[in-house]
Design a protein around this motif. Structure first.
Motif, PDB file in Angstrom:
ATOM      1  N   VAL A  43       3.267   3.931 -39.435  1.00  0.00           N
ATOM      2  CA  VAL A  43       2.257   4.491 -38.541  1.00  0.00           C
ATOM      3  C   VAL A  43       2.403   6.008 -38.579  1.00  0.00           C
ATOM      4  O   VAL A  43       3.445   6.561 -38.178  1.00  0.00           O
ATOM      5  N   TYR A  44       1.369   6.688 -39.052  1.00  0.00           N
ATOM      6  CA  TYR A  44       1.376   8.147 -39.140  1.00  0.00           C
ATOM      7  C   TYR A  44       0.492   8.714 -38.036  1.00  0.00           C
ATOM      8  O   TYR A  44      -0.682   8.333 -37.897  1.00  0.00           O
ATOM      9  N   LEU A  45       1.051   9.596 -37.240  1.00  0.00           N
ATOM     10  CA  LEU A  45       0.317  10.254 -36.169  1.00  0.00           C
ATOM     11  C   LEU A  45      -0.060  11.650 -36.626  1.00  0.00           C
ATOM     12  O   LEU A  45       0.801  12.445 -37.035  1.00  0.00           O
ATOM     13  N   SER A  46      -1.349  11.972 -36.576  1.00  0.00           N
ATOM     14  CA  SER A  46      -1.833  13.279 -37.033  1.00  0.00           C
ATOM     15  C   SER A  46      -1.330  14.384 -36.106  1.00  0.00           C
ATOM     16  O   SER A  46      -0.919  14.114 -34.971  1.00  0.00           O
ATOM     17  N   PRO A  47      -1.322  15.641 -36.581  1.00  0.00           N
ATOM     18  CA  PRO A  47      -0.864  16.759 -35.740  1.00  0.00           C
ATOM     19  C   PRO A  47      -1.598  16.795 -34.403  1.00  0.00           C
ATOM     20  O   PRO A  47      -2.809  16.597 -34.338  1.00  0.00           O
ATOM     21  N   GLY A  48      -0.834  17.007 -33.323  1.00  0.00           N
ATOM     22  CA  GLY A  48      -1.408  17.032 -31.995  1.00  0.00           C
ATOM     23  C   GLY A  48      -1.304  15.705 -31.272  1.00  0.00           C
ATOM     24  O   GLY A  48      -1.594  15.621 -30.072  1.00  0.00           O
ATOM     25  N   LEU A  49      -0.891  14.664 -31.992  1.00  0.00           N
ATOM     26  CA  LEU A  49      -0.758  13.337 -31.383  1.00  0.00           C
ATOM     27  C   LEU A  49       0.727  13.004 -31.279  1.00  0.00           C
ATOM     28  O   LEU A  49       1.415  12.831 -32.293  1.00  0.00           O
ATOM     29  N   ALA A  50       1.225  12.907 -30.074  1.00  0.00           N
ATOM     30  CA  ALA A  50       2.658  12.680 -29.839  1.00  0.00           C
ATOM     31  C   ALA A  50       2.912  11.236 -29.450  1.00  0.00           C
ATOM     32  O   ALA A  50       2.148  10.637 -28.681  1.00  0.00           O
ATOM     33  N   ALA A  51       4.000  10.687 -29.975  1.00  0.00           N
ATOM     34  CA  ALA A  51       4.381   9.316 -29.637  1.00  0.00           C
ATOM     35  C   ALA A  51       5.128   9.295 -28.316  1.00  0.00           C
ATOM     36  O   ALA A  51       5.847  10.245 -27.976  1.00  0.00           O
ATOM     37  N   PRO A  52       4.998   8.232 -27.550  1.00  0.00           N
ATOM     38  CA  PRO A  52       5.774   8.104 -26.306  1.00  0.00           C
ATOM     39  C   PRO A  52       7.271   8.064 -26.617  1.00  0.00           C
ATOM     40  O   PRO A  52       7.696   7.645 -27.701  1.00  0.00           O
ATOM     41  N   ASP A  53       8.071   8.464 -25.663  1.00  0.00           N
ATOM     42  CA  ASP A  53       9.521   8.465 -25.820  1.00  0.00           C
ATOM     43  C   ASP A  53      10.072   7.088 -25.447  1.00  0.00           C
ATOM     44  O   ASP A  53      10.695   6.898 -24.407  1.00  0.00           O
ATOM     45  N   LEU A  66       1.701  11.711 -47.404  1.00  0.00           N
ATOM     46  CA  LEU A  66       0.657  10.770 -47.043  1.00  0.00           C
ATOM     47  C   LEU A  66      -0.488  10.893 -48.031  1.00  0.00           C
ATOM     48  O   LEU A  66      -1.042  11.987 -48.203  1.00  0.00           O
ATOM     49  N   THR A  67      -0.840   9.790 -48.694  1.00  0.00           N
ATOM     50  CA  THR A  67      -1.930   9.730 -49.685  1.00  0.00           C
ATOM     51  C   THR A  67      -1.815  10.847 -50.718  1.00  0.00           C
ATOM     52  O   THR A  67      -2.797  11.481 -51.092  1.00  0.00           O
ATOM     53  N   GLY A  68      -0.594  11.117 -51.161  1.00  0.00           N
ATOM     54  CA  GLY A  68      -0.385  12.070 -52.237  1.00  0.00           C
ATOM     55  C   GLY A  68      -0.321  13.514 -51.803  1.00  0.00           C
ATOM     56  O   GLY A  68      -0.126  14.397 -52.634  1.00  0.00           O
ATOM     57  N   GLN A  69      -0.466  13.825 -50.524  1.00  0.00           N
ATOM     58  CA  GLN A  69      -0.443  15.201 -50.059  1.00  0.00           C
ATOM     59  C   GLN A  69       0.586  15.359 -48.945  1.00  0.00           C
ATOM     60  O   GLN A  69       0.848  14.437 -48.193  1.00  0.00           O
ATOM     61  N   THR A  70       1.164  16.531 -48.878  1.00  0.00           N
ATOM     62  CA  THR A  70       2.123  16.799 -47.811  1.00  0.00           C
ATOM     63  C   THR A  70       1.399  16.794 -46.476  1.00  0.00           C
ATOM     64  O   THR A  70       0.333  17.396 -46.325  1.00  0.00           O
ATOM     65  N   ALA A  71       1.973  16.122 -45.495  1.00  0.00           N
ATOM     66  CA  ALA A  71       1.340  16.030 -44.193  1.00  0.00           C
ATOM     67  C   ALA A  71       2.258  16.630 -43.139  1.00  0.00           C
ATOM     68  O   ALA A  71       3.475  16.605 -43.266  1.00  0.00           O
ATOM     69  N   SER A  72       1.650  17.208 -42.104  1.00  0.00           N
ATOM     70  CA  SER A  72       2.447  17.870 -41.072  1.00  0.00           C
ATOM     71  C   SER A  72       2.573  17.048 -39.807  1.00  0.00           C
ATOM     72  O   SER A  72       3.145  17.514 -38.834  1.00  0.00           O
ATOM     73  N   GLY A  73       2.055  15.844 -39.821  1.00  0.00           N
ATOM     74  CA  GLY A  73       2.195  14.979 -38.665  1.00  0.00           C
ATOM     75  C   GLY A  73       3.540  14.275 -38.671  1.00  0.00           C
ATOM     76  O   GLY A  73       4.496  14.746 -39.288  1.00  0.00           O
ATOM     77  N   THR A  74       3.594  13.125 -38.012  1.00  0.00           N
ATOM     78  CA  THR A  74       4.859  12.390 -37.898  1.00  0.00           C
ATOM     79  C   THR A  74       4.654  10.949 -38.333  1.00  0.00           C
ATOM     80  O   THR A  74       3.665  10.307 -37.956  1.00  0.00           O
ATOM     81  N   LEU A  75       5.591  10.442 -39.114  1.00  0.00           N
ATOM     82  CA  LEU A  75       5.518   9.071 -39.614  1.00  0.00           C
ATOM     83  C   LEU A  75       6.581   8.216 -38.932  1.00  0.00           C
ATOM     84  O   LEU A  75       7.749   8.613 -38.836  1.00  0.00           O
ATOM     85  N   TYR A  76       6.168   7.050 -38.464  1.00  0.00           N
ATOM     86  CA  TYR A  76       7.084   6.108 -37.828  1.00  0.00           C
ATOM     87  C   TYR A  76       7.059   4.791 -38.595  1.00  0.00           C
ATOM     88  O   TYR A  76       6.028   4.405 -39.162  1.00  0.00           O
ATOM     89  N   LEU A  77       8.185   4.103 -38.585  1.00  0.00           N
ATOM     90  CA  LEU A  77       8.324   2.845 -39.306  1.00  0.00           C
ATOM     91  C   LEU A  77       8.489   1.686 -38.325  1.00  0.00           C
ATOM     92  O   LEU A  77       9.140   1.835 -37.283  1.00  0.00           O
ATOM     93  N   GLU A  78       7.904   0.540 -38.701  1.00  0.00           N
ATOM     94  CA  GLU A  78       8.066  -0.705 -37.944  1.00  0.00           C
ATOM     95  C   GLU A  78       7.769  -0.508 -36.450  1.00  0.00           C
ATOM     96  O   GLU A  78       8.611  -0.757 -35.576  1.00  0.00           O
ATOM     97  N   VAL A  79       6.556  -0.090 -36.181  1.00  0.00           N
ATOM     98  CA  VAL A  79       6.133   0.116 -34.797  1.00  0.00           C
ATOM     99  C   VAL A  79       5.400  -1.139 -34.319  1.00  0.00           C
ATOM    100  O   VAL A  79       4.474  -1.607 -34.989  1.00  0.00           O
ATOM    101  N   PRO A  80       5.763  -1.706 -33.178  1.00  0.00           N
ATOM    102  CA  PRO A  80       5.040  -2.877 -32.667  1.00  0.00           C
ATOM    103  C   PRO A  80       3.549  -2.588 -32.504  1.00  0.00           C
ATOM    104  O   PRO A  80       3.166  -1.507 -32.038  1.00  0.00           O
ATOM    105  N   THR A  81       2.736  -3.558 -32.865  1.00  0.00           N
ATOM    106  CA  THR A  81       1.288  -3.373 -32.783  1.00  0.00           C
ATOM    107  C   THR A  81       0.841  -3.067 -31.368  1.00  0.00           C
ATOM    108  O   THR A  81      -0.030  -2.215 -31.151  1.00  0.00           O
TER     109      THR A  81
END
Length: 317
Positions: A43-53, A66-81
């Protein structure tokens, strides 16, 4: 709040790439996962979108592509739906405008329940459930008792439930015959109608399905065949397809083949509740593929019923 796009992504998967969800405030969530996912792989969150703690968002990667380009957001693994759903809700839900990879449909797939089954609705009407079995999907109609089908995707399975519901609604006030015909049409089967007027007992009517390509073959024409009709459970002698279906009804199948001197020999196959026309059709389609195997199963069941009745009678003596 209903996250329709997220639910469809979790059920269908995203192939090899990322699928994005546009939030109501314009921010983006990108998802990559396999079909039938309770935990989304990436799950990749775009810049400006923060995940809960929370623990659900602990598996964070600082550097990502992300999709072949460097991204400045945040990537999370195995996040519950459901955690992603809660994040989307905090931002006002899903935006009305989304990519066309999941086009608008007439059904809504809800999150999987504890058993891993996905309820499918049409607005406020519940149509049934879908479930992944190996690499295919099966459906269970509302009020049904038997899973059936082998659909390649969750979208195809949900669409099949919608079509079944539309067919039932179309013929709600029509005769029982059309309920069976519509259900069998999904398998490419066309039954043959037969009827007979019995003196003192009123008319009877039923549908016949042959085991070969000659669908117009009547039951005295040789070869395996299957008969289906409706009866009220309070009147076991009723044989009809010429009245509307009620909740007190039951579908009956008879499996037959020519006996000595071409005399038809029949044995009762499975019976189904009135609401379970889809399972009835699946049973008939399975019989069409292997009539001998299902006939022997029916004979074994008939033998067990007769033996139980004899034992019960003997115990009362």
């Amino acid at each position: 709040m209903f996250t329709e796009r997220l639910n469809r992504i979790a059920a269908a998967g995203t192939s090899r790439g990322y699928t994005r969800v546009r939030l109501a405030d314009g921010l983006m969530v990108y998802i990559k996962t396999k079909p039938h996912s309770t935990d989304l792989e990436e799950v990749y969150l775009s810049p400006g979108l923060a995940a809960p703690d929370t623990d659900a968002w602990e598996a964070e990667l600082d550097e990502l592509v992300l999709t072949g380009q460097t991204a400045s957001g945040t990537l999370y693994l195995e996040v519950p739906t459901d955690a992603v759903g809660e994040l989307i809700e905090r931002h006002g839900g899903e935006h009305e405008e989304q990519d066309a990879d999941f086009p608008p449909v007439g059904y809504q797939i809800h999150p999987a329940d504890e058993a891993g089954y996905y309820p499918v609705h049409r607005d406020t009407q519940r149509l049934g459930r879908i479930a992944r079995r190996g690499r295919t999907w099966q459906v269970l109609t509302l009020g049904g008792t038997q899973w059936f089908g082998a659909f390649t995707s969750s979208e195809q399975a949900a669409d099949h439930l919608l079509k079944l519901a539309e067919a039932v609604n179309k013929h709600t006030a029509r005769q029982a015959e059309w309920h069976v015909r519509d259900a069998l049409a999904a398998y490419g089967l066309t039954p043959y109608r037969e009827s007979q007027a019995l003196i003192g007992e009123g008319p009877t009517s039923w549908l016949v399905i042959g085991s070969d390509t000659d669908e117009s073959r009547c039951i005295t024409g040789g070869g395996p065949y299957l008969v289906v009709y409706l009866h009220n459970m309070a009147d076991e002698d009723e044989v009809t397809i010429d009245r509307p279906v009620t909740d007190a009804d039951e579908w009956v199948t008879l499996i037959g083949a020519d006996g000595p001197e071409s005399t038809p020999v029949q044995v009762e196959g499975r019976t189904f509740p009135a609401a379970d026309t889809a399972a009835l059709a699946a049973y008939i389609a399975a019989w069409r593929v292997a009539p001998g195997e299902i006939r022997w199963a029916a004979l074994d069941a008939d033998h067990d019923r007769r033996l139980a009745a004899l034992n019960a009678a003997a115990s009362r003596i």
